[in-house]
Design a protein around this motif. Sequence first.
Motif, PDB file in Angstrom:
ATOM      1  N   ARG A   7      -5.918  -9.018   2.324  1.00  0.00           N
ATOM      2  CA  ARG A   7      -5.047  -9.533   1.518  1.00  0.00           C
ATOM      3  C   ARG A   7      -4.743  -8.412   0.363  1.00  0.00           C
ATOM      4  O   ARG A   7      -3.406  -8.212   0.061  1.00  0.00           O
ATOM      5  N   SER A   8      -5.672  -7.883   0.034  1.00  0.00           N
ATOM      6  CA  SER A   8      -5.205  -6.571  -1.076  1.00  0.00           C
ATOM      7  C   SER A   8      -4.339  -5.347  -0.323  1.00  0.00           C
ATOM      8  O   SER A   8      -3.464  -4.999  -1.040  1.00  0.00           O
ATOM      9  N   PHE A   9      -4.694  -5.160   0.988  1.00  0.00           N
ATOM     10  CA  PHE A   9      -3.835  -4.193   1.508  1.00  0.00           C
ATOM     11  C   PHE A   9      -2.425  -4.757   1.989  1.00  0.00           C
ATOM     12  O   PHE A   9      -1.423  -4.190   1.660  1.00  0.00           O
ATOM     13  N   VAL A  10      -2.424  -5.990   2.082  1.00  0.00           N
ATOM     14  CA  VAL A  10      -0.947  -6.568   2.301  1.00  0.00           C
ATOM     15  C   VAL A  10      -0.091  -6.609   1.040  1.00  0.00           C
ATOM     16  O   VAL A  10       1.081  -6.029   0.952  1.00  0.00           O
ATOM     17  N   ARG A  11      -0.716  -6.889  -0.277  1.00  0.00           N
ATOM     18  CA  ARG A  11      -0.133  -7.133  -1.356  1.00  0.00           C
ATOM     19  C   ARG A  11       0.439  -5.674  -1.762  1.00  0.00           C
ATOM     20  O   ARG A  11       1.247  -5.168  -2.128  1.00  0.00           O
ATOM     21  N   ALA A  12      -0.693  -4.594  -1.589  1.00  0.00           N
ATOM     22  CA  ALA A  12      -0.435  -3.158  -2.066  1.00  0.00           C
ATOM     23  C   ALA A  12       0.631  -2.542  -1.116  1.00  0.00           C
ATOM     24  O   ALA A  12       1.567  -2.052  -1.577  1.00  0.00           O
ATOM     25  N   ALA A  13       0.754  -2.916   0.196  1.00  0.00           N
ATOM     26  CA  ALA A  13       2.033  -2.575   1.280  1.00  0.00           C
ATOM     27  C   ALA A  13       3.021  -3.404   0.666  1.00  0.00           C
ATOM     28  O   ALA A  13       4.312  -2.304   0.867  1.00  0.00           O
ATOM     29  N   GLU A  14       3.311  -4.380   0.233  1.00  0.00           N
ATOM     30  CA  GLU A  14       4.534  -5.063  -0.280  1.00  0.00           C
ATOM     31  C   GLU A  14       5.032  -4.306  -1.419  1.00  0.00           C
ATOM     32  O   GLU A  14       6.249  -4.118  -1.736  1.00  0.00           O
ATOM     33  N   PHE A  15       4.183  -4.033  -2.529  1.00  0.00           N
ATOM     34  CA  PHE A  15       4.656  -3.507  -3.771  1.00  0.00           C
ATOM     35  C   PHE A  15       4.669  -1.879  -3.589  1.00  0.00           C
ATOM     36  O   PHE A  15       5.315  -1.409  -4.622  1.00  0.00           O
ATOM     37  N   GLY A  16       3.922  -1.492  -2.901  1.00  0.00           N
ATOM     38  CA  GLY A  16       3.894   0.148  -3.019  1.00  0.00           C
ATOM     39  C   GLY A  16       3.325   0.609  -4.194  1.00  0.00           C
ATOM     40  O   GLY A  16       3.101   1.622  -4.576  1.00  0.00           O
ATOM     41  N   GLN A  17       2.510  -0.313  -5.014  1.00  0.00           N
ATOM     42  CA  GLN A  17       1.796  -0.020  -6.025  1.00  0.00           C
ATOM     43  C   GLN A  17       0.291  -0.764  -6.181  1.00  0.00           C
ATOM     44  O   GLN A  17       0.249  -1.855  -6.108  1.00  0.00           O
ATOM     45  N   ARG A  35     -11.503  -2.155  -2.062  1.00  0.00           N
ATOM     46  CA  ARG A  35     -11.552  -3.149  -1.185  1.00  0.00           C
ATOM     47  C   ARG A  35     -10.708  -2.288   0.102  1.00  0.00           C
ATOM     48  O   ARG A  35     -11.112  -2.490   1.104  1.00  0.00           O
ATOM     49  N   ILE A  36      -9.743  -1.713  -0.283  1.00  0.00           N
ATOM     50  CA  ILE A  36      -8.707  -1.094   0.607  1.00  0.00           C
ATOM     51  C   ILE A  36      -9.504   0.015   1.432  1.00  0.00           C
ATOM     52  O   ILE A  36      -9.676   0.435   2.604  1.00  0.00           O
ATOM     53  N   ALA A  37     -10.403   0.906   0.595  1.00  0.00           N
ATOM     54  CA  ALA A  37     -11.088   1.985   1.003  1.00  0.00           C
ATOM     55  C   ALA A  37     -12.267   1.298   1.895  1.00  0.00           C
ATOM     56  O   ALA A  37     -12.493   1.988   2.892  1.00  0.00           O
ATOM     57  N   ALA A  38     -12.841   0.332   1.652  1.00  0.00           N
ATOM     58  CA  ALA A  38     -13.897  -0.418   2.620  1.00  0.00           C
ATOM     59  C   ALA A  38     -13.348  -0.845   3.659  1.00  0.00           C
ATOM     60  O   ALA A  38     -13.753  -0.936   4.925  1.00  0.00           O
ATOM     61  N   LEU A  39     -11.984  -1.331   3.665  1.00  0.00           N
ATOM     62  CA  LEU A  39     -11.031  -1.562   4.884  1.00  0.00           C
ATOM     63  C   LEU A  39     -11.002  -0.502   5.878  1.00  0.00           C
ATOM     64  O   LEU A  39     -11.021  -0.433   7.044  1.00  0.00           O
ATOM     65  N   GLU A  40     -10.760   0.592   5.000  1.00  0.00           N
ATOM     66  CA  GLU A  40     -10.245   1.723   6.013  1.00  0.00           C
ATOM     67  C   GLU A  40     -11.552   2.294   6.613  1.00  0.00           C
ATOM     68  O   GLU A  40     -11.454   2.842   7.646  1.00  0.00           O
ATOM     69  N   ARG A  41     -12.750   2.388   5.886  1.00  0.00           N
ATOM     70  CA  ARG A  41     -13.785   2.563   6.646  1.00  0.00           C
ATOM     71  C   ARG A  41     -14.142   1.852   7.921  1.00  0.00           C
ATOM     72  O   ARG A  41     -14.707   2.270   8.796  1.00  0.00           O
ATOM     73  N   GLU A  42     -13.982   0.359   7.711  1.00  0.00           N
ATOM     74  CA  GLU A  42     -14.050  -0.284   8.841  1.00  0.00           C
ATOM     75  C   GLU A  42     -13.378  -0.130   9.903  1.00  0.00           C
ATOM     76  O   GLU A  42     -13.786  -0.330  10.958  1.00  0.00           O
ATOM     77  N   PHE A  48      -3.384   4.009   3.858  1.00  0.00           N
ATOM     78  CA  PHE A  48      -2.026   4.608   2.793  1.00  0.00           C
ATOM     79  C   PHE A  48      -2.210   6.141   2.731  1.00  0.00           C
ATOM     80  O   PHE A  48      -3.510   6.646   2.950  1.00  0.00           O
ATOM     81  N   THR A  49      -1.140   6.686   2.206  1.00  0.00           N
ATOM     82  CA  THR A  49      -1.366   7.884   1.548  1.00  0.00           C
ATOM     83  C   THR A  49      -0.840   7.599   0.139  1.00  0.00           C
ATOM     84  O   THR A  49       0.270   6.982  -0.341  1.00  0.00           O
ATOM     85  N   ARG A  50      -1.312   8.511  -0.868  1.00  0.00           N
ATOM     86  CA  ARG A  50      -1.051   8.307  -2.250  1.00  0.00           C
ATOM     87  C   ARG A  50       0.266   9.374  -2.621  1.00  0.00           C
ATOM     88  O   ARG A  50       0.285  10.310  -1.881  1.00  0.00           O
ATOM     89  N   THR A  51       1.299   8.858  -3.296  1.00  0.00           N
ATOM     90  CA  THR A  51       2.381   9.629  -3.601  1.00  0.00           C
ATOM     91  C   THR A  51       2.367   9.412  -5.285  1.00  0.00           C
ATOM     92  O   THR A  51       1.632   8.668  -5.781  1.00  0.00           O
ATOM     93  N   THR A  58       0.736   4.691   6.171  1.00  0.00           N
ATOM     94  CA  THR A  58       0.550   5.505   7.111  1.00  0.00           C
ATOM     95  C   THR A  58       0.920   4.802   8.302  1.00  0.00           C
ATOM     96  O   THR A  58       1.407   3.673   8.433  1.00  0.00           O
ATOM     97  N   LEU A  59       1.154   5.642   9.486  1.00  0.00           N
ATOM     98  CA  LEU A  59       1.476   4.973  10.914  1.00  0.00           C
ATOM     99  C   LEU A  59       0.546   3.978  11.336  1.00  0.00           C
ATOM    100  O   LEU A  59       0.890   2.806  11.770  1.00  0.00           O
ATOM    101  N   ASP A  60      -0.976   4.141  11.226  1.00  0.00           N
ATOM    102  CA  ASP A  60      -1.835   3.323  11.150  1.00  0.00           C
ATOM    103  C   ASP A  60      -1.560   2.101  10.253  1.00  0.00           C
ATOM    104  O   ASP A  60      -1.679   0.745  10.826  1.00  0.00           O
ATOM    105  N   GLY A  61      -1.241   2.193   9.112  1.00  0.00           N
ATOM    106  CA  GLY A  61      -0.897   1.038   8.230  1.00  0.00           C
ATOM    107  C   GLY A  61       0.192   0.408   8.600  1.00  0.00           C
ATOM    108  O   GLY A  61       0.092  -0.861   8.420  1.00  0.00           O
ATOM    109  N   GLN A  62       0.993   0.924   8.996  1.00  0.00           N
ATOM    110  CA  GLN A  62       2.340   0.195   9.593  1.00  0.00           C
ATOM    111  C   GLN A  62       1.992  -0.825  10.689  1.00  0.00           C
ATOM    112  O   GLN A  62       2.477  -1.747  10.831  1.00  0.00           O
ATOM    113  N   ALA A  63       1.355  -0.040  11.636  1.00  0.00           N
ATOM    114  CA  ALA A  63       1.015  -1.086  12.758  1.00  0.00           C
ATOM    115  C   ALA A  63       0.044  -2.160  12.373  1.00  0.00           C
ATOM    116  O   ALA A  63      -0.206  -3.354  13.080  1.00  0.00           O
ATOM    117  N   PHE A  64      -0.760  -1.924  11.328  1.00  0.00           N
ATOM    118  CA  PHE A  64      -1.753  -2.870  10.921  1.00  0.00           C
ATOM    119  C   PHE A  64      -1.067  -4.027  10.461  1.00  0.00           C
ATOM    120  O   PHE A  64      -1.701  -5.265  10.285  1.00  0.00           O
TER     121      PHE A  64
END
Length: 320
Positions: A7-17, A35-42, A48-51, A58-64
């Motif tokens: 859920r945290s990943f989805v909301r971060a993707a939607e807001f970009g923040q 939470r997102i770091a733990a999800l990335e490890r799993e 994400f990439t930070r800007t 990322t491309l993997d993030g878009q696919a997920f």
Amino acid sequence: MDTEAVRSFVRAAEFGQLQHAADELGVTQQAVSKRIAALERELEVRLFTRTARGVELTLDGQAFLPHARSVVAGVDRAVTAVRPGSRALRIDVLGLRSAQAVVLHDYWRSHPETDLDVVVLRVNDPRVAVAAVQAGDVDASFRTVTDPAALPRDVQMIHAFDSPLELLVGPRHPLAPARKLTPPQLRKHRIWVPGIAPRSEWAEFYDQLATAFDLRLDAAGPNFGNEVLLDALADSADLATLVGARDRYIWPTNHDLRRIPIVNPTLAYPLSLMFPRTNPHPGLRAIINHFASLTPLPETAWLPSWAMTPRRSADDIARR
């Protein structure tokens, strides 16, 4: 998999923040980041990439992302299904006076026990409505993705019903005395449809309609609302617009506007309903069945190209 991390990943993707996501979820930015770091490890990928502005997928993030939205929506529906006083069926319509809203109101009057929440997403791009369905923000949306190949696999789209068009004119318009009109009679008359939004399904509809019947459609100017449009029609001797036969319009008596059916062929706007392919809201089926009972179009009818291809309809759903 931690669903709150998803859920945290989805909301971060939607807001970009991350901070905006944290504010909506009611947690700290650090908690979202962990939470997102733990999800990335799993998942063993970077999502994400930070800007300088925040985060980008990322491309993997878009696919997920579409799968993650489905997970979040499924969890929300599962919780709602067993929670006392579970939430109402939430359906997006184009406007509260639109044919979609009128049909839903007719259904609700016959079934007042239905817990129904009719909302209007202020979006023109149907892909945004698709995302709202995927995220569980709405249970269904009366929008059309005109290219079925562009529809995500986790969202289903059916043909709900067709809305015949009428010409709306003031009393001084040369077509005002007519009881019925054919499309050739509309040629050379200015038909004003303000605020046609690029990339919207209705932009494609009006483009095909104008081409098919050589109509003079004028989309100039912003859309200031129905009241301004109706005032303009009442004051004009040459202005007309197109409205759906089921659309609800109210104007002062002294406007004396005329709604004139268009026949031979009937011009019709096809209305679709999008909803999750899996675990749709349990109240949705009865409403889909109601669509199947609506009066069909006459045999001589014109529809845009995307509606002429085989389409799954409310009748198909009702027979299941």
